[in-house]
Design an enzyme around this catalytic site. Structure first.
Site: not given
Length: 315
Positions: A24, A47, A52, A81, A114, A180, A208, A210, A213, A256, A264
């Site tokens: 997303w 995902d 998107y 979705k 969704h 989800q 996960p 938040g 930015g 994301k 990583k």
């Protein structure tokens, strides 16, 4: 030795990889590189969503990885979705076919509704006049047909409250495998988590970390003193601590990023754990929901007059 928690078993018997790459708000230009980096690092779960608007680029990246022998299709878990303007039963299979064509795949591992929201067919954007009355039972029947056809190996929902999920479970022939939802240390979803667990529906957490930015969705989860203190004690980053917290609660997570170093970093969550005396400190964090779905709420149009109605009070 920490439990690795690399997979969680769904009610279908399939094993969903516990850490997936969220796509997303990943720009089409950057998403192919992010997917390529993630899979080379070891991610096996991507995902996606029609909404998107980057599934073609994801598909191109996947095909390149397959042709180069980096990974096999059967080793990946791909989720997508169904968007709100394709809820009519006759549109559901067409929407999946479009997604499969864009991703250049024969089937999905998981296909989700969704939002519990429907919009006029062909509508674009979030204008209130696009909102219509959802008929989740009819949409779900069409999803069940996709599951039976094998084009979607598992089906589920996204952004469903405990009540909406319960209503669906009451009528479903094929129960949803996954819900989800937004889930992170600032929105821990205690009630929904317990409900999902009691009904064998896996909770998968988006955002996960938040949404660091990102304008109005910006949150300072990674600067929270509870999380930074635990990270310091364990020699980990705040992002790794937030992700590991979710895994230890039994959720899969979908961080994301399009940044190679962070992709990583977010995957280094398997060979250690948060001890109980530190884990319990997460309960001290004040709760605030970031993604409220205000675009789906209107006084006279659509199904929900208030945000409280959309989430059935879980806000």
């Amino acid at each position: 030795m920490a439990t690795a928690m690399r997979f969680f078993e769904l009610n279908t018997g399939a094993k969903i990889p516990s850490v997936g790459l969220g796509t997303w708000r990943s720009d089409p230009g950057a998403v192919a590189d992010a997917v390529t980096t993630a899979i080379k690092v070891g991610y096996r779960h991507i995902d996606c969503a029609q909404f998107y608007n980057n599934e073609k680029e994801v598909g191109t990246a996947l095909q390149k990885l397959f042709s180069e022998g980096v990974v096999k299709r059967e080793d990946l878990w791909i989720t997508s979705k169904l968007w709100c303007n394709d809820h009519a039963p006759e549109d559901v299979p067409k929407a999946l076919d479009r997604t499969l064509e864009n991703l250049q795949l024969d089937c999905l591992d998981l296909y989700l509704i969704h939002w519990p929201v429907s919009m006029r067919k062909g509508s674009v954007g979030f204008k209130p006049e696009n909102l219509t009355q959802p008929d989740i039972p009819s949409t779900w029947k069409a999803m069940e047909a996709l599951y039976r056809s094998g084009k979607a190996r598992a089906i589920g929902v996204s952004n469903f409250s405990s009540k909406k999920l319960g209503d669906l479970l009451d009528i479903a022939e094929v129960p949803p495998a996954v819900n989800q939802v937004e889930c992170h240390p600032y929105w821990q979803q205690g009630k929904l988590r317990e409900f999902c667990k009691s009904r064998a529906v896996h909770l998968s957490g988006y955002a996960p970390l938040g949404s660091p930015g990102k304008g109005s969705l910006k949150s300072d989860i990674l600067k929270n003193p509870v999380i930074t203190t635990i990270a310091e004690k364990l020699g980990k980053t705040p992002a790794q601590v937030a992700l590991r917290w979710a895994l230890q609660l039994g959720h899969s997570v979908l961080p994301k990023s399009t940044n190679e170093a962070r992709i990583k970093e977010n995957f280094n969550v398997f060979d250690w754990s948060i001890p109980d005396d530190l884990f319990c400190k997460f309960s001290e964090i004040p709760q605030v929901k970031l993604i409220t779905g205000t675009d789906f709420v209107h006084e006279t149009l659509g199904a929900y007059k208030t945000v409280e109605e959309l989430w059935d009070g879980e806000v």
